[in-house]
Structure formats: structure tokens, C-alpha cells
Design an enzyme around this catalytic site. Structure first.
Site, PDB file in Angstrom:
ATOM      1  N   LYS A 167       0.855  -1.187   0.000  1.00  0.00           N
ATOM      2  CA  LYS A 167       0.000   0.000   0.000  1.00  0.00           C
ATOM      3  C   LYS A 167       0.890   1.236   0.000  1.00  0.00           C
ATOM      4  O   LYS A 167       1.660   1.453   0.939  1.00  0.00           O
ATOM      5  CB  LYS A 167      -0.925   0.029   1.214  1.00  0.00           C
ATOM      6  CG  LYS A 167      -1.943   1.160   1.145  1.00  0.00           C
ATOM      7  CD  LYS A 167      -2.889   1.152   2.318  1.00  0.00           C
ATOM      8  CE  LYS A 167      -4.003   2.148   2.095  1.00  0.00           C
ATOM      9  NZ  LYS A 167      -3.521   3.516   1.795  1.00  0.00           N
TER      10      LYS A 167
ATOM     11  N   PHE B 163      -9.776 -17.783  38.539  1.00  0.00           N
ATOM     12  CA  PHE B 163     -10.836 -17.039  39.212  1.00  0.00           C
ATOM     13  C   PHE B 163     -10.228 -16.279  40.385  1.00  0.00           C
ATOM     14  O   PHE B 163      -9.444 -16.842  41.142  1.00  0.00           O
ATOM     15  CB  PHE B 163     -11.895 -18.035  39.710  1.00  0.00           C
ATOM     16  CG  PHE B 163     -13.260 -17.447  39.877  1.00  0.00           C
ATOM     17  CD1 PHE B 163     -13.746 -17.146  41.135  1.00  0.00           C
ATOM     18  CD2 PHE B 163     -14.070 -17.204  38.783  1.00  0.00           C
ATOM     19  CE1 PHE B 163     -15.021 -16.626  41.298  1.00  0.00           C
ATOM     20  CE2 PHE B 163     -15.345 -16.688  38.931  1.00  0.00           C
ATOM     21  CZ  PHE B 163     -15.816 -16.387  40.191  1.00  0.00           C
TER      22      PHE B 163
END
Length: 839
Positions: free
Chosen positions: A252, A614
Site C-alpha cells: 500500500k 478465578f
């Protein structure tokens, strides 16, 4: 012998051809040499905007009105109402049907090409199932039309238009939004309604295809007329390049998109809008093009200037233009549209590039051929970013050249870059510097929206030159409908100048962050500047209403993400920054459910595919915005947050799920909600879960208890009851247990209130266990640790019939549509009632 009825009788009876410019149609052919032929899709802004699919068959165009337009997503089944046959010459109609006429409104040729039925289309029409292939500019591959069984009293002939799962399918993409223009004239439907002339000559019709599926040249015996200008094919921005052998990948370039027109030795260099910039780029490029071995050609490419590191630099190009240093400019060419009497736009890209490569000699001069690569797109992008390039453009190898933005060319960037309108500036108070910062904007559905400021990227000299240009455009008032706050000292401008800006990301309320000025864009009109929207992670919240944006603006945070690009959901491509941006968007809705409430956290610092754990208590290194307290009863340490900084700090820790207690820290012993988690056994379909959800609601209604619905983000739904915080934990859990047990006893084949897998076999577990002290449930709007980055989303009850528990995910269209609508849980706690245990 009886004459067959004219298939165009109904069409003609509906129209007055003395008034409308629609074709009346000649005598319809009764027989065709073969099934199939041309197809066209008209975009038609009549009483309601819709799209008309037309398929050639035996001298007429079979026609269906597709109410929401075709979709490249196979999961999207679009209603298509079968309407009267149209004449063949209607296929090229584009214009405005006058008021008072049938179908009054603007019409454009949105797509056209060839169609091939599988089997006999007449038998398919009679049977109610037509399978076919499309070979168009925007639509390709296999499709289905399926007739729906009519409901009692229904007169319409309703069908469904469905895209097959093939290499042309694009799940989650919106071709209607990405490519709105006419393939015939390059105009939008709004421009046709306003009477604007075509942007260019009509594009060639889609050519016949060879047996290998690629397009043949549209060459005829006489030379094709050479267009004066062809509006460029534009790439659609995506967060990652496509994969597959059908794609080619190119560098690009960071410059000006230029179309070169060579005719009899004369050269013109035209911008993307057709402006003649030949003199701006000087003699070297012009002479190199004039020396090509051809009489006439149209070439597509980009003019750049290479920086010292050999990489194209837009700011270096700007400087070279301002100083008239044309010798440093290079024209990289990547497509050939016309050559010596042949219009090549209908030929496959690989064939056009082969011709271009043969035309342009290798060398280091002002004219260079842009090579393409067949390596995987992700590999190309990674290499491009390491080299300091802007990104990669991926192109379908067999695609032909159609003007406008489409999905045959996809651009993926290493950094965010796009144009913005300069709407004002803040003068500098420092000696020797004229501009402190520029104020930027972009167009959104006819409204100019504020995009933030940029204060870096221009030198003192460049800033002074820019200030001279801006001072000629001073305006008395802000160009915005509502002036954004904090603009004291701003000098407002007429919105005419366009700047190229590099930036890191968008905030949830549509403001760019960490921006840098790259230069002015004189090749793009200000009215065409919009926010570019890739698939994930870089787009402003186009779906948010003004109210939602305003609410999201209060969700700013001082917490810094140490690794914002870390992918927490690799399969979905969702990073830490994406998660934080999502929470910014929903914070105004989520706040009341997570602030000042004990939390438990599911953390996955290395992403959902790595280790997770947890957490209920504080750990070393936690941000101060994550607060702690002690349970007054047993002294246990609890975590909670009091503002958005706290939520951002959880994201920084890699928290992928936020779980909440059913009480606040101020009333920790009296819950303010009851949660019923409907958890189905493996193999049960979603309708069984919907039925259970409706049953829970009905029983709660019988008890005169309000209930609210949310998706779990996993397999089931959550039904949540707001409470006045008066009953204690034992009473609330006892009620939840009795409620679940009663349902299980009434319908033991459907439900169970027992946790074990054995008891759950073939049933839905009505999980009441989340209602005890210390037990938690996933918070409304929290993300989930599932591979697709789903979330637990509050929804209105009327959505349940078509809802799946994993419908909403970060970055998907379903989420955007949901957040457009009103907040269904806004008055959740206001609806709460005191729990009556006797009920």
C-alpha cells in the site's frame, strides 16, 4: 392457434409511458438459445428503499423486490417479493420515476452481469426453488431463491434470497454499505435524485466467463472507445487481510492515487476526482509514460516520494510538491484499464497486470511496476509493518475493474491513516509558531461530526504556510450543529481543507487518539470525507446515537493499558484495547450493575486460549482504582470498583469476565436481585431454552414479580428479578430454590433443579445457586471467556423468539444494532419489589 399472453401486460398497465422515462419494452421473445443471460440489481428509492433483482428469462426480466437488499452473508436470508416481469431494456434503466407514477423515486444500476441457473429455471420457478450463479461486479458465486409457503389470506408471492457458503461469501460484511454506487455511472442514488450527471461513461457490461470461471475480454471487431476518465476502484478497509489462494497482495503506497491517460503521445495525469495534475508532477513521469510502447492506454497507480529509508512518505511528497522538486517523484503503476483500442476492465486482474508488466520496463526511473505477491495476507502485512510501510492492498486475482468502493480490493493498515476535514484551529501562544493544533471533523449521514485535535506532525514553517491557507477560510461560527465542549480560543473555518492524519485508535465517542498531521490532501473534496470503518478494533461507534456518544464521553479513563494490542480473544481478533473501547461504549448502561458491588473476576492474562483463573481477593500490583473492603460479618476481603477507572483497571489485568454479587457494599446482607440461569444439557436445541425462559417469566408474572432478560453469552439465558433490598440471603436463596424445584416437579421431563450431570440429562437445569451470599453471576454487559468474544447482553423480551444466547459479540453487527436501540434495563432497579416469601 391461440396466441400466448404477453408477459409484459401487467408491467405496461402500471405505467404511463407519456410521463415516465422507463422503457415500454418491445415484443418479448418466447424462446432463448439457452437458460440464463444477463442479470441486474436496481437500487430503488421508492416509498421504501429496496433492491430489485432481475434475471433474464425468455425475453423478459424475472423480477423480485428484495426489501433489505442482497447479503453476502449466508446466514442472512433476505425477503424477496416476486413482482411483474420487466422488459429486457429495463436492465440499463437509471433515473428518476416521476411522482404519481408507479414506483416513483430514484433508480440506479447497483450491479449487473451474467446469471447461470442450475437446471431448468422454469421448473425451478414452478417448484419454488431456483439455484443459480451470479457473475457481476459486486455479487458472484452461488445463490438460492426459495419460495415461502403463503400464510392464510396472503396475496404476495414471497421468496427468500440466500447466498451459498462458497469463496464469494462474506459473513459479517455489508456490501450495501461498502459499495453503494451505481456500476453504470458511478453515482449514488442521492446524486441521481438530485439530477447530477454521471461520474464517467458507462462501465462495460460483465463479460462472458471462460470455462475456468475467469472473464473473457469484452473485445469486439471495432476498437473500444477510450474513456476520458474512469472513476477509480477503491479498496475497503479491514482490520486484517483476507486469506486464500484467490488473493494477490501488493504494497500500500503512501502517496497520491493518479490515473495516467496516454493518447497519441500526449499524457494526462488525473486525480481520483478527474482533476488534471500533469503540470504538478513535472516532466520525468510524463516523459516516461509518453515513451511507453503503445498508442493509447489508461494506467492506474500512485505517485510517491521515497524517504531516506526507501519507504514512500506522504509528508515527503507534500514537501516535494511545495518546493517543485519533481525529479524525486515516482509513479508506481498497478493496473491497466485500456490499451490500444481495447477496454480491459472486464478482464481478470492477473491478465491486466501481465499486460502492464510487459508494457513497463524494469528500472529505477520515474515509472515503476508494482509487483504483487501470493504469500498469505497476514504474512505480507507483518513484513510490511516491519519495513515501516503503510500496509497492504489485497486484490482478487480474477476480479475485473469496477469503479467505486467494493470488496474485490481490501486494504489493511499497519497504522490508522485517513483524511479528515479541517474545521478550525487553535493559535499558538509560543513565539515563532502560528498553530497550536488543528480541529478535525468527518461527514456522517449529512452531518459534520467532531473527530478531535491534532497538534503534532507539522514544522513551524509548515504550520505558518497552513495558517495562511486557513486564515483565508475563516468562518464566524462553528460548522457543527452543536459545538463540541472545550474549544475555547478556537478559530473556526469553512470546512474545505482536507488533511491526511495518522492516529492510533478511535475512542468510543468517535474521537481519534495519538494523532499526527501528515499533510494536506488536495485530491479529495471535503464533502466526501467519512470515517473509515474496518471490521474490528478501529472504527468509531457508527451505531451509537448522539445520546449514547454523550454518555460514553463520561467513560474516559486515566488507566494506561500496558499492552493494548494484546489479543485476549485470538480467534475473534479482539484485543485489550478493543475490550476497553467496548466497555466505554456501554458504560452508561453497565454502571448501575457493577459499581460499589462485590466482584469476582475471571482473568486470562495470556488470552482465552491460555491459562485462566478465578480471583476474589486483591493481588500485588493491582491498580488503586480496584478497591477492597472487609465483609462486616466474617472479615473476608472483597473487591469492588466505584468508577470507570476501576473497570479499565480490570481490563489492564486481563479480566475477561466480571462477576457480581446480588447486593451492594452498602447493603451487603440484603440482595437486590434474583438470577435464574437456564443451563441446557448438551444436544438440546435453542427453542427448548426459549420455551423454558418463557415459562420462567410466566410463573414470575403469576407471582407479580417483574423479570428482565439477558443472554448468557454461552448456551442459555438469564432471567433476572429486581428486588427491594429487604429480604436476607437465606430468604432469597430459599425462594429461588423453591421456585426452581416447583418447575422441575411440574415438568420433570423438561427441567431439573439438581446440579449433577446425571440429573441434567436431556433437561434444562434451572440454576438457582447463584443467589446465595458470596455466589456470583456474570454482570450485564460483561464479556465472556468464549472464543468468539461474546457477552451477556440485556435485551427486551420481544426479542426472545429469534434470539440465540451467543448472538452478541464485540465488533459484530448484532451488537451495533442492539446499542442503537433504547436500554431495556434502564429502569431495572426502579421496577424492584419486596420479596414476599409466602408467594
Amino acid at each position: 392457434m391461440a396466441t400466448a399472453p404477453d408477459p409484459l401486460t401487467t408491467y405496461r398497465a402500471k405505467r404511463d409511458f407519456r410521463i415516465t422515462s422507463e422503457p415500454s419494452g418491445g415484443e418479448a421473445r418466447r424462446k432463448a438459445k439457452k437458460a440464463g443471460g444477463k442479470f441486474v440489481i436496481h437500487k430503488h428509492d421508492a416509498r421504501r428503499l429496496h433492491y430489485d433483482l432481475r434475471l433474464e428469462h425468455e425475453g423478459v426480466l424475472w423480477s423480485w423486490a428484495v426489501t433489505r437488499g442482497p447479503s453476502l452473508d449466508p446466514s442472512e436470508k433476505r425477503l424477496a417479493v416476486h413482482v411483474e416481469d420487466h422488459p429486457l431494456d429495463y436492465g440499463s434503466f437509471e433515473g428518476v420515476i416521476p411522482a404519481g407514477q408507479y414506483g416513483a423515486g430514484a433508480v440506479i444500476v447497483w450491479d449487473e452481469g451474467e446469471w447461470e441457473p442450475e437446471g431448468d429455471p422454469a421448473k425451478g420457478m414452478k417448484k419454488g426453488h431456483i439455484d443459480f450463479k451470479l457473475k457481476g461486479n459486486k455479487l458472484a458465486g452461488d445463490w438460492h431463491l426459495v419460495r415461502l409457503r403463503p400464510r392464510p389470506g396472503e396475496k404476495k408471492d414471497n421468496w427468500l434470497l440466500i447466498k451459498s457458503k462458497d469463496r464469494y461469501a462474506r459473513p459479517g460484511e455489508d456490501i450495501l454499505q461498502d459499495a453503494p454506487q451505481s456500476v453504470a455511472t458511478g453515482r449514488t442514488i442521492e446524486e441521481v435524485a438530485e439530477g447530477k450527471p454521471p461520474r464517467a461513461e458507462r462501465q462495460p457490461k460483465a463479460a462472458a466467463r471462460r470455462k475456468d470461471g475467469r472473464a473473457r475480454s469484452a473485445r469486439t471487431e471495432k476498437p473500444d472507445k477510450m474513456p476520458d476518465f474512469v472513476p477509480p476502484l477503491l479498496a475497503t478497509l479491514r482490520s486484517a487481510p483476507p486469506s486464500g489462494a484467490e488473493w494477490l497482495h501488493e504494497v500500500k503506497f503512501d502517496g497520491y492515487r493518479i490515473q495516467a491517460r496516454i493518447d497519441g503521445g500526449k499524457v494526462k495525469l488525473l486525480t481520483r476526482k478527474g482533476l488534471d495534475w500533469t503540470k504538478k508532477f513535472g516532466k520525468p513521469i510524463e516523459q516516461a509514460l509518453a515513451g511507453l510502447d503503445c498508442d493509447s492506454a489508461i494506467v492506474d497507480g500512485e505517485v510517491v516520494v521515497l524517504a531516506d529509508n526507501g519507504v514512500a512518505s506522504f509528508s515527503a511528497l507534500q514537501q516535494a510538491l511545495s518546493e517543485n522538486r519533481t525529479a524525486s517523484m515516482i509513479y508506481y503503476v498497478f493496473d491497466l484499464l485500456y490499451l490500444d483500442g481495447r477496454d480491459l476492465r472486464a478482464e481478470p486482474l492477473v491478465e491486466r497486470k501481465d499486460r502492464l508488466a510487459a508494457l513497463v520496463e524494469e528500472g529505477e526511473g520515474a515509472l515503476r511496476y508494482s509487483e504483487h505477491f501470493a504469500e498469505p495476507g497476514e504474512t505480507m502485512l507483518r513484513h510490511a509493518c516491519r519495513m515501516g510501510l503503510e500496509g497492504v492492498v489485497s486484490k482478487r486475482a480474477d476480479s475485473h475493474y469496477g469503479s467505486g468502493r467494493g470488496l474485490d480490493w481490501i486494504k489493511s493498515k499497519c497504522t490508522n491513516r485517513q483524511e479528515f476535514v479541517i474545521v478550525g484551529y487553535v493559535p499558538s501562544t509560543a513565539t515563532g509558531r502560528g498553530v497550536r493544533s488543528l480541529l478535525l471533523g468527518y461527514n456522517d449521514k449529512g452531518t459534520l461530526r467532531y473527530a478531535g485535535r491534532v497538534g503534532t506532525g507539522f514544522s513551524n514553517r509548515a504550520g505558518d504556510e497552513l495558517k495562511k491557507k486557513m486564515d483565508r477560510l475563516k468562518a464566524k461560527a462553528s460548522p457543527f450543529d452543536k459545538t463540541p465542549p472545550g474549544q475555547k480560543g478556537a478559530i473556526w473555518l469553512k470546512p474545505e481543507l482536507v488533511a491526511e492524519i495518522e492516529f492510533r485508535s478511535w475512542t468510543a465517542d468517535g474521537i481519534i487518539r495519538h494523532s499526527s498531521f501528515q499533510g494536506l490532501r488536495e485530491d479529495k473534496p471535503a464533502e466526501e470525507v467519512v470515517a473509515e470503518k474496518p471490521a474490528k478494533g478501529m472504527a468509531p461507534p457508527a451505531s451509537a446515537t448522539t445520546k449514547a456518544r454523550k454518555a460514553a464521553s463520561h467513560a474516559r479513563t486515566s488507566v494506561t493499558l500496558s499492552n493494548p494490542d494484546k489479543l485476549l480473544w485470538p480467534q475473534a481478533g479482539v484485543s485489550k484495547q478493543d475490550l476497553l473501547d467496548y466497555y466505554e461504549t456501554v458504560w452508561s448502561r453497565m454502571r448501575q450493575f457493577v459499581v460499589d458491588r462485590p466482584l469476582s473476576l475471571v482473568r486470562a492474562p495470556d488470552g482465552v486460549e491460555g491459562q485462566r483463573f478465578f480471583q476474589k481477593h486483591a493481588s500485588k500490583g493491582m491498580h488503586e482504582a480496584i478497591r477492597t473492603m472487609q465483609d462486616p460479618e466474617d472479615g473476608e476481603e472483597l473487591l469492588y470498583i466505584s468508577d470507570f477507572d476501576g473497570l479499565a483497571a480490570l481490563v489492564q489485568l486481563g479480566v475477561i469476565e466480571v462477576h457480581i454479587w446480588g447486593s451492594t457494599i452498602a447493603a451487603i446482607e440484603t440482595p437486590d436481585q434474583i438470577v435464574f440461569d437456564l443451563d441446557p444439557d448438551e444436544g438440546l436445541d435453542v427453542e427448548a431454552v426459549r420455551h423454558a425462559t418463557r415459562s420462567v417469566r410466566a410463573r414470575l408474572d403469576d407471582l407479580e414479580l417483574p423479570s428482565f432478560l439477558k443472554t448468557s453469552g454461552g448456551k442459555g439465558f438469564h432471567v433476572v428479578v429486581p428486588l427491594k433490598p429487604k429480604a436476607d440471603w437465606a430468604a432469597v436463596k430459599g425462594f429461588a430454590h423453591d421456585f426452581a424445584q416447583a418447575m422441575a416437579e411440574l415438568e420433570p421431563d423438561r427441567y431439573t433443579a439438581t446440579l449433577s450431570k446425571k440429573a441434567r440429562a436431556g433437561r434444562i437445569f434451572i440454576d438457582y445457586l447463584r443467589n446465595g451470599k458470596g455466589s456470583t453471576t456474570v454482570a450485564p454487559y460483561s464479556a465472556r471467556g468464549k472464543p468468539g468474544a461474546t457477552m451477556s447482553m440485556p435485551v427486551p423480551w420481544n426479542m426472545l423468539d429469534d434470539l440465540t444466547p451467543d448472538r452478541f459479540a464485540i465488533g459484530n453487527d448484532a451488537l451495533a444494532e442492539r446499542l442503537k436501540a433504547a436500554d431495556p434495563w434502564k429502569d431495572f432497579f426502579k421496577a424492584g419489589k419486596a420479596l414476599n416469601r409466602k408467594g
